[in-house]
Structure formats: C-alpha cells, structure tokens
Motif scaffolding. Structure first.
Motif: not given
Ligand code: B12
Lengths: 352, 207
Positions: A162, A330, A332, B92, B94-96, B140, B142-144, B190, B192
C-alpha cells in the motif's frame, strides 16, 4: 489490578480480574476527543500525546494505542508538509506521501516506488531523528506505570503493497516479478524490525503489527503464505528475541489463515468481525490470545442495546481467558463518544 | 485458446495468440467475443473465491493487452458502440482495489473508461464530467462514512445541471441496492462482472 497488569495477563493467555478493553482509538477519534483537526493532531507530537491520554482517561479503557504509522513527526517533515484548505500532505522518509484529510485518518496519497531499481537507493529510516520517538517517550513517562502502551509498526507486506508500490501494481508484481517483490519485502522487514527494536529500547509494553493488505478479501491463503507470512514471522521472531510482544492486526477476513498467524511468533491476534471468536479460540486459543472484534459499524451507528449485545456476544464466544475486548478495526470518524463509553461499560459488566 | 489465455492471465503470450488467430482468419469481432467470454469466467472464479485480486487483475491486464492489438481492427470506435464511463472512489476513501477491477472489466467489455483514481473530490467528478461528457459515472465507496459522499456527488451534478446527461452507477462494500435508490442513482452492482451487465443494460435502455 491496574490496566497495564490486566492487559499483560490477558496477552499472556491468562485470566485477569476482568477482561481488558482496548478500542482502537485512532486519528479521527482521538483528534475529536481533543477538539482539534486530524492533521493538527498528527503533525504535533505534543497534541498527539495529549489526545491519546485524554481519550484513555475519558473512557477508562486499559491501553493506549500509539498508532502513528511513521511514529512521531520530525522537524523536517513538518517543514516539507504542504497544506491545502481541506488537507495536508506529508512526504515520509521512505518516499510515500501521506494525506491527512479534514475528516478521517491518514492515507497514502502517492506510493514511493515507480520502479524496483529505486529499491537500491532506499536507506533505513533514521529512527534517532529528534521527534521520531517523542510520542512513545512521552506516553510512557506520563501513563506508562498504569496503562499498557502498545506501539504500531507496519507489517512488511502491507508497507510494501500500500505504501511503497501501490496496491494494484503490487498485486501484479506478485505474479509477474516475485523476486523483486521478495527483495522489497526483505527491506520492509528490516524496517519493521529496526522500528520495533527501537520501540522496545524506549520501553513500549507491546507492539501492534498491522497487515490489512494480507486479508483474504485481497489475496489467497497460498499467496499469504508465500508473501506475507514469512515476513510477519521474521519480524515477530526477531522482536521476540529482543524481548518484545507482538499483536498482529489484520482488518478483513483471516478465517482461513488463523493457524498460520498463530505460528508467526505473535503473542496475540487482533481479528476483524469477519472472524468468529468462538471458532478462533477453539482453533488457535492454545497458542495465542485474541483481540477484537466489536463491529466498528455498530460502534458508529448502533443503538445502546446493539453495542451491549455485540460486546456480550464477543465475551460469550471468546471466554475470559486470553481475551481482550476491542473494536474490529480502527474507529470510524464520527463514532459518537457515547458509544465508546457504552462499549467500555459493557466490557466491564460482562468481563468480570 | 484466446479464452484460456485470458482465464490463465497469459500476459506474455496473448499478443502472439491474438495475432495467430487473426492470421488464420478469425474475425476481430470473434476474437473480442472470446476474450469477453474468458473475462466472464474470471469474474465467476472471483465470485467463487477461486481467484483473488492478483489473479483477476492479471487476467484483466492480459485482456487489455489483447485489446490494444484488436482495437484498430474493429469496425467501430469503442465509444460509439458501448459508451464512455468515468469511475472513481469518492472523497475520503482510498480503497481502490475493487474499483480498479470494475474499471478493467468495463474496459474489457468494450467501454471507454477513464479511471479518476481514489479519494476523488466531488468537484473533480463534476469537472471531468464537463470535460469528457461521459454516459456513465461510476462511484465506489467502501466505508459507511464515505458512502454519504455518493449522494453529495449526485446532488452536485443536479446543481450544476449535469444530472440529466449521465447515468450514475454505484458499488463497493458499503452501499446497497436500497441505498442506491435512496440517493437517486441509476444502478448498483455488487461485483465487477455484474457491473458490466449493469452498464450494458443501462445503455441499451437509454437508446
Ligand atoms: C484491503 C482493505 C484496506 C486497504 C485498502 C488498500 C487499497 N489500495 O484499496 C487499506 C489497508 C489501505 C484499508 C484502509 C482502511 N480501511 Co479497509 N478494508 C480493506 C478490506 C480488507 C478489503 C477491501 C478490498 O479490496 N476487497 C476486495 C475487492 C475486490 O472487493 P470490493 O472492494 O468490495 O469491490 C468489488 C465490489 O464492491 C464492486 N465494486 C467496487 N467498487 C465499485 C464501483 C462501482 C461503480 C460498481 C458498480 C461496483 C463496485 O466490484 C468490486 C469487484 O468485484 C475491507 C474488508 C471488506 N469487507 O471489504 C476493509 C474495509 C473496507 N476497511 C475498513 C476500514 C474501516 C478501513 C480504515 C478506516 C481502517 C482504519 N481504521 O484506518 C482505513 C480507511 C482508509 C481510507 N481513508 O479510506 C472497513 C469499512 C467498514 C465500514 N463499513 O465502513 C472494512 C469493511 C473492514 C472492516 N473493518 O469491516 N483497507
């Protein structure tokens, strides 16, 4: 029994006076407790220490997570950082640039290695730079007698994937140029070992090594065994020999690799909510203690009852021996303070 | 052969294999068909956890390399046929990994794709939409927490008078079909492979 003792006993796979509770209070949360912006908290060692201590005292949990991936900030980094309206960017010593947004935690903005030939130019970070270890020194001085201080290092696989190379390129490299990948991983293992040793010299009580990129949503168990496990093990063994205790944390599914993780030399495994604690205890509870896994989603938006039930279920599943109640990952940004109070309260109630 | 080369991620030999097929008289369209069929199987393997991210990415790159050879020979410009997509992970976040897979699958299926990267500011989506005039905008999250940004992007497009020109598709670990409806997106997928089918469906409805 004080918090430090309680935490250490659980780490040692034993049963303290009550189950320790240790939420992963990170940049977004601690900076909010302190009432400053995330980037102010990250770029000022004094504020960082103050935020961690304030949060521990506010909630009364048993550890402090010294969670900065690059440790304390140095004067050079402060000078080189650039600021926009909504974020700051800090170039780190090994090359990757990290971004700290208005909300949320630091993330890699730009990985370092465009090419593996650059690997030969990489030098071990200078851990003696003024400021680098200041947070740990201060945390130990101020609360080290009574609270368990656990310091973060990044696992070689995660650091390489990463931070150094960028995830998607690194995934292809694993298949197309494995020899280069192993060279990079070797270097990152040295970085992790040196950093951990420095932390041990200063007096950290424990080390948390994070390897989220090795989760089974991303790579297969076979690839985990080829590229992540050998280096986790190398780091754990070196630090064990140096007198250090390691917790490995992977957010993401680790169900299929638990036995491997338990063989790395880690003393404790921090597991995400994808892992069933009862199953994990049965499979590896005789080798390691466990840490986790109250859902960060529930902590973010769950009701009082949902949080209480989640903590209770974790304890019912894991038992009282060799177990530490924590969040699955971690916290949120925006997790209500009240919910962490609820988590700690429930852990105290059911952990006796 | 072509199909197998895609499935196995035979990136070193794909050019030779494609050339061989063309030389022996296979129509470019059929070569493309084989590649897409291969990628569909890759998608299935990924769903079944036979393939993980590295294997899937390698197949997608293999496909791309084959496509580079094929493109000049196809009778249409890819953008005429399928449509233009811009895709990015919202601000905000960075999941890619997943988003990159979606981008490559769409490209493999013949769409023209501009991958804006991760942690993409709402204003950047707007600016790129003005510049490129996409048919589809993919978001896209990935986080709530970052998921909320998706609605914000759509609102901003409305404010800027761009909403009517584009179709919004969303995905990632956080959002759901229901959430997509709530924020007024045009579709959710859900994974690709399903994202490709979704875009095909949306584009055919549009015509
Ligand atoms: C790998 C990973 C990371 C890596 C990401 C590396 C990278 N370059 O992407 C790192 C370590 C950096 C990371 C960081 C964090 N992560 Co993370 N991460 C994951 C993990 C384990 C896997 C994600 C992944 O790549 N999956 C594999 C891909 C192939 O699947 P996918 O992303 O779902 O994509 C598919 C579909 O969703 C869909 N799709 C995706 N995008 C799109 C777009 C469109 C338009 C369409 C149609 C479809 C579509 O198609 C894809 C392919 O089939 C997940 C666990 C999980 N449950 O997903 C957590 C997870 C997403 N992370 C989580 C968290 C909390 C974090 C952090 C906040 C942790 C922290 N405390 O610091 C940070 C956030 C940093 C930030 N600001 O963004 C949480 C989010 C929880 C929530 N509900 O909000 C998760 C769910 C883990 C958990 N604890 O439960 N993470």
């Amino acid at each position: 029994m004080n918090s430090k003792k309680r935490f250490s006993i659980a780490m040692d796979m034993d049963t303290p006076d009550g189950i320790p509770v240790a939420p992963m209070v990170n940049v977004p949360h601690a900076s909010r407790v302190l009432g400053v912006k995330p980037w102010e908290y990250v770029t000022d060692n004094k504020l960082y220490v103050k935020g961690q201590i304030m949060a521990q005292q506010k909630y009364g949990y048993d550890w402090i997570f010294n969670h900065q991936p690059i440790q304390g900030i140095t004067a050079d980094e402060k000078k080189a950082m650039t600021r926009d309206k909504d974020y700051v960017i800090i170039p780190t010593e090994l090359g990757p640039k990290i971004k700290i947004p208005l909300l949320g935690g630091p993330a890699v903005k730009e990985p370092a290695l465009k090419d593996y030939s650059q690997l030969d130019e990489l030098a071990m970070p200078d851990l003696d730079k003024p400021g680098r270890m200041e947070p740990l020194e201060e945390l130990l001085k101020q609360t080290g007698e009574s609270v368990y201080i656990c310091s973060k290092i990044q696992a070689p696989f995660h650091y390489a994937a990463e931070w150094m190379r960028g995830m998607s390129d690194f995934m292809l490299d694993m298949l197309m140029r494995p020899a280069d990948v192993h060279r990079l991983l070797d270097f990152m293992a040295d970085v992790a070992i040196e950093t951990g040793k420095k932390q041990i010299d200063i007096g950290t009580h424990g080390i948390m090594m994070e390897d989220p990129s090795a989760a089974s949503q991303v790579i297969s168990p076979e690839h985990y065994r080829e590229f992540a496990y050998p280096y986790e093990k190398k780091v754990c063994r070196a630090l064990n020999k140096y007198g250090g205790d390691v917790i490995i944390h992977i957010c993401g599914d680790t169900t299929k690799i638990l036995e491997d993780l338990a063989k790395t030399g880690a003393k404790c495994l921090s597991v995400d909510e994808h892992v069933n604690l009862a199953d994990a205890m049965e499979r590896v509870g005789n080798k390691v203690s466990l840490f986790g896994n109250v859902s960060v989603g529930t902590l973010f938006e769950g009701s009082e009852k949902q949080i209480k039930d989640n903590v209770k279920n974790c304890i019912d599943d894991a038992g009282h021996k060799g177990y530490i109640v924590s969040s699955s990952c971690g916290l949120h940004s925006g997790t209500p303070f009240e919910n962490i109070h609820r988590m700690v309260k429930a852990a105290r109630e059911f952990g006796i | 052969m072509i199909k197998e080369a895609i499935i196995n991620g035979d990136i070193d030999n794909i050019e030779g294999i494609v050339k061989g097929a063309l030389d022996s008289g296979t129509a470019p369209d059929d070569v493309l068909g084989e590649m897409i069929a291969g990628m569909e199987i890759v998608g299935e393997k990924f769903e079944k956890k036979e393939y993980y991210v590295p294997e899937t990415l390698l197949s997608a790159h293999t496909m791309q390399k084959g496509l580079d050879l094929l493109r000049p020979l196809l009778p249409y410009k890819k953008s005429d046929k399928r449509g233009l997509i811009i895709i990015g992970t919202v601000e905000g976040d960075v999941h890619d990994i997943g988003k990159n897979l979606v981008a490559m699958f769409e490209e493999g299926a013949g769409f023209e794709v501009h991958n804006l990267g991760r942690d993409v500011a709402t204003s950047e989506f707007v600016a790129k939409a003005r510049e490129l005039r996409p048919d589809i905008v993919g978001l896209s999250a990935m986080m709530s927490t970052s998921m909320e940004k998706m609605g914000e992007v759509i609102e901003e497009f409305k404010k800027e008078g761009l909403r009517e020109n584009v179709l919004f598709i969303i995905g990632g670990a956080a959002p759901t079909e229901e959430f997509a409806r709530e924020i007024g997106a045009d579709g959710y997928a859900e994974d690709a492979a399903k994202a490709v089918r979704l875009c095909e469906k949306l584009m055919s409805e549009r015509r």
